[in-house]
Design a protein around this motif. Structure first.
Motif, PDB file in Angstrom:
ATOM      1  N   THR A  16       0.854  -1.183   0.000  1.00  0.00           N
ATOM      2  CA  THR A  16       0.000   0.000   0.000  1.00  0.00           C
ATOM      3  C   THR A  16       0.886   1.226   0.000  1.00  0.00           C
ATOM      4  N   VAL A  35      -4.423   9.707  -2.419  1.00  0.00           N
ATOM      5  CA  VAL A  35      -5.004   8.544  -3.086  1.00  0.00           C
ATOM      6  C   VAL A  35      -4.316   7.325  -2.474  1.00  0.00           C
ATOM      7  N   ASN A  37      -3.275   3.579  -2.824  1.00  0.00           N
ATOM      8  CA  ASN A  37      -3.044   2.538  -3.830  1.00  0.00           C
ATOM      9  C   ASN A  37      -2.727   1.242  -3.093  1.00  0.00           C
ATOM     10  N   TYR A  99     -12.980   5.082  -8.248  1.00  0.00           N
ATOM     11  CA  TYR A  99     -11.839   4.231  -7.927  1.00  0.00           C
ATOM     12  C   TYR A  99     -11.565   3.307  -9.103  1.00  0.00           C
ATOM     13  N   SER A 117      -6.945   1.640  -6.780  1.00  0.00           N
ATOM     14  CA  SER A 117      -6.670   3.030  -6.387  1.00  0.00           C
ATOM     15  C   SER A 117      -7.977   3.669  -5.967  1.00  0.00           C
ATOM     16  N   THR A 118      -7.968   4.357  -4.833  1.00  0.00           N
ATOM     17  CA  THR A 118      -9.162   5.017  -4.309  1.00  0.00           C
ATOM     18  C   THR A 118      -9.316   6.397  -4.957  1.00  0.00           C
TER      19      THR A 118
END
Length: 126
Positions: A16, A35, A37, A99, A117-118
Motif C-alpha cells: 500500500t 489517493v 493505492n 476508484y 486506487s481510491t
C-alpha cells in the motif's frame, strides 16, 4: 474479487502507498489529501490465469464498474501461457466516488497482479 478469482493460496504480501491527489506520484504527507493505492499478487496456476481475469472482469462489470482496456494474448511460444488484463472504473475520473481496479495475468511466476486506487481522500482530523 477474491470469490471470483478463487486463488489457490494466500495473496502475496500486499503493498500500500499514499500519493498526492491530482496526477502526481509524490508521496502525500499526513496532512495532505491522498489517493490510497493497494496491490497484491494472487497465486493462480498459469493455465487458470486467463479464466480468473475473465471471472473478475465479469463480476466487477456485474457490479456496475466500467470495463476497459481488456486484452487477451495467446502464448508466444510452446512453453508460454496466455495472458489477460483489464481496467475497471467506478464513477467518473475526478469524481468523489471514482476508484480503479487493474488486473494482469502476465506477472512472471504463477500470479495474477491486482491493483486498486481510491478516489482522492481527505486525511482524518487528529
Amino acid at each position: 474479487m477474491r470469490d471470483a478469482a478463487a486463488p489457490q493460496g494466500e495473496p502475496g504480501i500486499p503493498t500500500t502507498w499514499f500519493v498526492k491527489c491530482r496526477g502526481t506520484v509524490t508521496t502525500a504527507q499526513p496532512q495532505e489529501p491522498y489517493v490510497l493505492n493497494f496491490s497484491a499478487l494472487l497465486d493462480v496456476p498459469p493455465a487458470q490465469r486467463v479464466g480468473v481475469v475473465r471471472r473478475v472482469r465479469d463480476a466487477l462489470g456485474a457490479r456496475g464498474l466500467t470495463i476497459s482496456q481488456y486484452q487477451e494474448s495467446p502464448p508466444k511460444s510452446a512453453t508460454d501461457v496466455p495472458t489477460a488484463s483489464f481496467r475497471a472504473d467506478h464513477g467518473t475520473e475526478g469524481s468523489a466516488d471514482h476508484y480503479t481496479v487493474l488486473l494482469d495475468s502476465g506477472y512472471p511466476g504463477t500470479a495474477v497482479s491486482v491493483a486498486v486506487s481510491t478516489p482522492c481522500l481527505a486525511p482524518t482530523a487528529a
